[in-house]
Every structure is written in structure tokens, then in C-alpha cells.
Design a protein around this motif. Structure first.
Motif, PDB file in Angstrom:
ATOM      1  N   THR A  21       0.838  -1.190   0.000  1.00 13.24           N
ATOM      2  CA  THR A  21       0.000   0.000   0.000  1.00 13.24           C
ATOM      3  C   THR A  21       0.873   1.239   0.000  1.00 13.24           C
ATOM      4  OG1 THR A  21      -1.619  -1.209   1.292  1.00 13.24           O
ATOM      5  CG2 THR A  21      -1.852   1.167   1.221  1.00 13.24           C
ATOM      6  N   THR A  22       0.499   2.189  -0.799  1.00 16.79           N
ATOM      7  CA  THR A  22       1.200   3.463  -0.831  1.00 16.79           C
ATOM      8  C   THR A  22       0.624   4.340   0.263  1.00 16.79           C
ATOM      9  OG1 THR A  22       1.430   3.252  -3.221  1.00 16.79           O
ATOM     10  CG2 THR A  22       1.801   5.414  -2.277  1.00 16.79           C
ATOM     11  N   TYR A  23       1.500   4.938   1.074  1.00 14.65           N
ATOM     12  CA  TYR A  23       1.042   5.745   2.196  1.00 14.65           C
ATOM     13  C   TYR A  23       1.039   7.234   1.906  1.00 14.65           C
ATOM     14  CZ  TYR A  23       1.372   1.491   4.869  1.00 14.65           C
ATOM     15  OH  TYR A  23       1.199   0.224   5.315  1.00 14.65           O
ATOM     16  N   TYR A  24       1.671   7.659   0.822  1.00 15.64           N
ATOM     17  CA  TYR A  24       1.741   9.071   0.500  1.00 15.64           C
ATOM     18  C   TYR A  24       1.280   9.291  -0.930  1.00 15.64           C
ATOM     19  CZ  TYR A  24       4.598   9.347   4.688  1.00 15.64           C
ATOM     20  OH  TYR A  24       5.045   9.263   5.976  1.00 15.64           O
ATOM     21  N   GLY A  25       0.804  10.493  -1.207  1.00 12.71           N
ATOM     22  CA  GLY A  25       0.411  10.850  -2.558  1.00 12.71           C
ATOM     23  C   GLY A  25      -1.065  10.626  -2.827  1.00 12.71           C
ATOM     24  N   ALA A  26      -1.447  10.887  -4.035  1.00 15.22           N
ATOM     25  CA  ALA A  26      -2.860  10.804  -4.404  1.00 15.22           C
ATOM     26  C   ALA A  26      -3.398   9.375  -4.365  1.00 15.22           C
ATOM     27  CB  ALA A  26      -3.058  11.394  -5.798  1.00 15.22           C
ATOM     28  N   ASN A  27      -2.557   8.384  -4.615  1.00 18.14           N
ATOM     29  CA  ASN A  27      -3.018   6.990  -4.652  1.00 18.14           C
ATOM     30  C   ASN A  27      -2.816   6.277  -3.322  1.00 18.14           C
ATOM     31  OD1 ASN A  27      -3.732   7.254  -7.347  1.00 18.14           O
ATOM     32  ND2 ASN A  27      -1.661   6.779  -8.016  1.00 18.14           N
ATOM     33  N   ARG A  28      -2.705   7.022  -2.221  1.00 19.54           N
ATOM     34  CA  ARG A  28      -2.491   6.420  -0.897  1.00 19.54           C
ATOM     35  C   ARG A  28      -3.766   5.714  -0.426  1.00 19.54           C
ATOM     36  NH1 ARG A  28      -4.099  11.441  -0.709  1.00 19.54           N
ATOM     37  NH2 ARG A  28      -5.448  12.230   0.908  1.00 19.54           N
ATOM     38  N   ALA A  29      -3.635   4.945   0.633  1.00 19.38           N
ATOM     39  CA  ALA A  29      -4.796   4.292   1.226  1.00 19.38           C
ATOM     40  C   ALA A  29      -5.722   5.360   1.806  1.00 19.38           C
ATOM     41  CB  ALA A  29      -4.353   3.332   2.321  1.00 19.38           C
ATOM     42  N   LYS A  30      -7.019   5.218   1.599  1.00 22.29           N
ATOM     43  CA  LYS A  30      -7.991   6.188   2.090  1.00 22.29           C
ATOM     44  C   LYS A  30      -8.720   5.636   3.317  1.00 22.29           C
ATOM     45  CE  LYS A  30      -7.455   9.094  -1.416  1.00 22.29           C
ATOM     46  NZ  LYS A  30      -6.640   8.427  -2.347  1.00 22.29           N
ATOM     47  N   TRP A  31      -9.442   6.499   3.999  1.00 19.36           N
ATOM     48  CA  TRP A  31     -10.068   6.162   5.266  1.00 19.36           C
ATOM     49  C   TRP A  31     -11.135   5.091   5.145  1.00 19.36           C
ATOM     50  CZ3 TRP A  31     -15.260   7.466   6.259  1.00 19.36           C
ATOM     51  CH2 TRP A  31     -15.857   8.256   5.293  1.00 19.36           C
ATOM     52  N   LEU A  32     -11.756   4.949   4.038  1.00 18.15           N
ATOM     53  CA  LEU A  32     -12.784   3.929   3.849  1.00 18.15           C
ATOM     54  C   LEU A  32     -12.355   2.884   2.823  1.00 18.15           C
ATOM     55  CD1 LEU A  32     -15.546   3.335   5.027  1.00 18.15           C
ATOM     56  CD2 LEU A  32     -16.584   4.690   3.218  1.00 18.15           C
ATOM     57  N   LEU A  35     -13.849   1.934  -0.929  1.00 20.14           N
ATOM     58  CA  LEU A  35     -15.181   2.529  -1.005  1.00 20.14           C
ATOM     59  C   LEU A  35     -15.155   4.054  -0.917  1.00 20.14           C
ATOM     60  CD1 LEU A  35     -17.055   0.004   1.289  1.00 20.14           C
ATOM     61  CD2 LEU A  35     -16.893   0.004  -1.194  1.00 20.14           C
ATOM     62  N   THR A  36     -13.991   4.628  -0.668  1.00 16.71           N
ATOM     63  CA  THR A  36     -13.876   6.079  -0.572  1.00 16.71           C
ATOM     64  C   THR A  36     -14.016   6.709  -1.945  1.00 16.71           C
ATOM     65  OG1 THR A  36     -12.362   5.840   1.279  1.00 16.71           O
ATOM     66  CG2 THR A  36     -12.415   7.978   0.211  1.00 16.71           C
ATOM     67  N   ARG A  37     -14.991   7.609  -2.076  1.00 15.49           N
ATOM     68  CA  ARG A  37     -15.169   8.335  -3.329  1.00 15.49           C
ATOM     69  C   ARG A  37     -14.142   9.447  -3.392  1.00 15.49           C
ATOM     70  NH1 ARG A  37     -20.298   8.874  -1.186  1.00 15.49           N
ATOM     71  NH2 ARG A  37     -19.924  11.107  -1.164  1.00 15.49           N
ATOM     72  N   PRO A  38     -13.499   9.663  -4.523  1.00 17.17           N
ATOM     73  CA  PRO A  38     -12.518  10.757  -4.643  1.00 17.17           C
ATOM     74  C   PRO A  38     -13.114  12.117  -4.300  1.00 17.17           C
ATOM     75  CG  PRO A  38     -12.346   9.291  -6.513  1.00 17.17           C
ATOM     76  CD  PRO A  38     -13.556   8.855  -5.733  1.00 17.17           C
ATOM     77  N   SER A  39     -14.397  12.312  -4.544  1.00 14.74           N
ATOM     78  CA  SER A  39     -15.022  13.602  -4.250  1.00 14.74           C
ATOM     79  C   SER A  39     -15.195  13.828  -2.752  1.00 14.74           C
ATOM     80  CB  SER A  39     -16.386  13.697  -4.942  1.00 14.74           C
ATOM     81  OG  SER A  39     -17.237  12.671  -4.459  1.00 14.74           O
ATOM     82  N   SER A  40     -15.111  12.763  -1.935  1.00 17.63           N
ATOM     83  CA  SER A  40     -15.279  12.916  -0.488  1.00 17.63           C
ATOM     84  C   SER A  40     -13.987  13.314   0.214  1.00 17.63           C
ATOM     85  CB  SER A  40     -15.823  11.619   0.122  1.00 17.63           C
ATOM     86  OG  SER A  40     -14.842  10.604   0.053  1.00 17.63           O
ATOM     87  N   VAL A  41     -12.873  13.254  -0.486  1.00 19.96           N
ATOM     88  CA  VAL A  41     -11.582  13.638   0.093  1.00 19.96           C
ATOM     89  C   VAL A  41     -11.399  15.141  -0.091  1.00 19.96           C
ATOM     90  CG1 VAL A  41      -9.085  13.327  -0.035  1.00 19.96           C
ATOM     91  CG2 VAL A  41     -10.595  11.378  -0.397  1.00 19.96           C
ATOM     92  N   PRO A  42     -11.178  15.895   1.003  1.00 24.82           N
ATOM     93  CA  PRO A  42     -10.990  17.346   0.870  1.00 24.82           C
ATOM     94  C   PRO A  42      -9.784  17.672  -0.002  1.00 24.82           C
ATOM     95  CG  PRO A  42     -11.321  16.741   3.165  1.00 24.82           C
ATOM     96  CD  PRO A  42     -11.171  15.468   2.406  1.00 24.82           C
ATOM     97  N   SER A  43      -9.869  18.771  -0.726  1.00 20.41           N
ATOM     98  CA  SER A  43      -8.812  19.131  -1.675  1.00 20.41           C
ATOM     99  C   SER A  43      -7.499  19.486  -0.980  1.00 20.41           C
ATOM    100  CB  SER A  43      -9.263  20.310  -2.537  1.00 20.41           C
ATOM    101  OG  SER A  43      -9.507  21.434  -1.710  1.00 20.41           O
ATOM    102  N   TYR A  44      -7.551  19.922   0.275  1.00 13.90           N
ATOM    103  CA  TYR A  44      -6.326  20.304   0.980  1.00 13.90           C
ATOM    104  C   TYR A  44      -5.577  19.104   1.551  1.00 13.90           C
ATOM    105  CZ  TYR A  44      -9.753  20.163   4.782  1.00 13.90           C
ATOM    106  OH  TYR A  44     -10.749  19.797   5.624  1.00 13.90           O
ATOM    107  N   ASP A  56     -11.183  14.402   7.068  1.00 13.25           N
ATOM    108  CA  ASP A  56     -11.094  15.534   7.974  1.00 13.25           C
ATOM    109  C   ASP A  56     -12.479  16.142   8.085  1.00 13.25           C
ATOM    110  OD1 ASP A  56     -10.168  17.516   9.625  1.00 13.25           O
ATOM    111  OD2 ASP A  56      -9.305  18.719   8.024  1.00 13.25           O
ATOM    112  N   SER A  57     -13.369  15.462   8.793  1.00 11.11           N
ATOM    113  CA  SER A  57     -14.760  15.898   8.862  1.00 11.11           C
ATOM    114  C   SER A  57     -14.914  17.215   9.615  1.00 11.11           C
ATOM    115  CB  SER A  57     -15.616  14.817   9.519  1.00 11.11           C
ATOM    116  OG  SER A  57     -15.134  14.565  10.831  1.00 11.11           O
ATOM    117  N   ALA A  58     -14.003  17.544  10.529  1.00 12.35           N
ATOM    118  CA  ALA A  58     -14.097  18.784  11.293  1.00 12.35           C
ATOM    119  C   ALA A  58     -13.357  19.933  10.612  1.00 12.35           C
ATOM    120  CB  ALA A  58     -13.545  18.580  12.700  1.00 12.35           C
ATOM    121  N   GLY A  59     -12.617  19.662   9.558  1.00 12.83           N
ATOM    122  CA  GLY A  59     -11.892  20.704   8.845  1.00 12.83           C
ATOM    123  C   GLY A  59     -10.718  21.266   9.639  1.00 12.83           C
ATOM    124  N   LEU A  60     -10.116  20.448  10.497  1.00 13.36           N
ATOM    125  CA  LEU A  60      -9.032  20.925  11.356  1.00 13.36           C
ATOM    126  C   LEU A  60      -7.750  21.241  10.600  1.00 13.36           C
ATOM    127  CD1 LEU A  60      -9.508  18.503  14.365  1.00 13.36           C
ATOM    128  CD2 LEU A  60     -10.226  20.874  14.191  1.00 13.36           C
TER     129      LEU A  60
END
Length: 182
Positions: A21-32, A35-44, A56-60
Motif C-alpha cells: 500500500t502506498t502511504y503518501y500521494g494521491a493513490n495512498r490508502a484512504k479512510w474507507l 469505497l472512498t469516493r474521490p469527491s469525499s476527500v478534501p482538496s487540501y 477531515d470531517s471537522a476541517g481541522l
């Protein structure tokens, strides 16, 4: 037909190969996971830092300055946690301290003869909780002032506040290559 360890024939030898699994970059493992939709990942959240799984549901971490402050605080708290764990485990394993559990060690200063650090009265013999508290405040204030100043008192050069000892801190020589160590 393959052979098993005992030499008996098996129906088919199977081998499971897992993809790293890649841990850094755009193709890293996601939280879900997948099943994680690319649109659900914040742009920052771009996968630049460890632990960035795109959630980052709280936007911290939306503001870069706030994120840097949180990152610095997390690093400092992690260092304190490691020191605290060592402070709990080491005294319990020493014969000189009579294997006093960590949650009872602080009460030993209120004994009539005070507290001997590591069971050795000639090392540090503390009899006053006020003196111990004052000493700890002075030493910790000096250490924190050194870290927060960002200036090396030996030569006046700027230091990284996150790594005041330098990025190549490796007293045991565990890494021959600093890039690999990082």
C-alpha cells in the motif's frame, strides 16, 4: 500437483500475494478503503503527511497555519508520552527501587526519609515536594525556551522548532543513510 510439507500430494498450491500500500500521494490508502469516493476527500489533503487518509470531517487541517500548529503540538505530546512510558516502566523493573509501581512512586516523597531516585540516596535524595516542583519547572522552562527560540545557543544558527537537536538525531547509529532514517 504440488507436495505439502509432509510429502503428501495436495490438490493445488496457492500463494497469496499482497500489493504494498502506498502511504503518501494521491493513490495512498484512504479512510474507507476502496469505497472512498474521490469527491469525499478534501482538496487540501494531498497525502503529504503521515496519517493522511483523506478524512477531515471537522476541517481541522483546512488552514495550513493551524495544521502546522496542531502537527507541532502532536509531535511534542508524542515525545512526552514516550518519556512518560519510560518513566513508568524503568522504575518498576529496577531492583534498587523495590519494583514500586508507577502509580505509587509519587507518594514516596511524603515518607519520613524522602525519595531516593533509582533507589540510590547519593544520586538524588528528594525530601521536599516544593523543591522538586521548582526544579522541574526551571529545567522544563529552559528546555522549552531552547525549543521555542529556534536558535542554537552554541553558534547562533537557526534550528527547526520541531527537531531542535537536528534532523539527523541518531545517537545509536541505527541509520547509515539519513534519507533512509527519515
Amino acid at each position: 500437483m504440488a507436495l505439502s510439507l509432509r510429502g503428501l500430494p495436495t490438490s493445488r498450491a496457492t500463494r497469496v500475494v499482497t500489493k504494498a500500500t502506498t502511504y503518501y500521494g494521491a493513490n495512498r490508502a484512504k479512510w474507507l478503503g476502496p469505497l472512498t469516493r474521490p469527491s469525499s476527500v478534501p482538496s487540501y489533503l494531498k497525502g503529504e503527511y503521515a496519517g493522511d487518509y483523506g478524512w477531515d470531517s471537522a476541517g481541522l487541517s483546512a488552514d495550513p497555519e493551524t495544521f502546522a500548529t496542531y502537527r507541532e503540538a502532536e509531535l511534542i505530546h508524542a515525545r512526552w508520552a514516550m518519556l512518560g512510558a519510560a518513566g513508568c516502566i524503568i522504575p518498576e523493573t529496577q531492583d534498587a527501587t523495590n519494583h514500586v509501581p508507577w502509580f505509587k512512586a509519587g507518594a514516596l516523597i511524603f515518607q519520613d526519609n524522602g525519595l531516593d531516585y533509582l533507589g540510590n540516596p547519593s544520586l538524588i535524595h528528594a525530601q521536599s515536594i516544593v523543591a522538586v516542583l521548582a526544579f522541574q519547572v526551571i529545567v522544563m522552562a529552559q528546555a522549552e525556551a531552547f525549543r521555542a527560540s529556534g536558535v542554537d545557543p552554541r553558534d547562533g544558527k537557526a534550528l527547526d522548532k520541531m527537531y531542535p537537536g537536528g534532523g539527523g538525531f541518531d545517537p545509536l547509529g541505527l541509520a547509515d543513510d539519513p534519507d533512509t532514517f527519515a
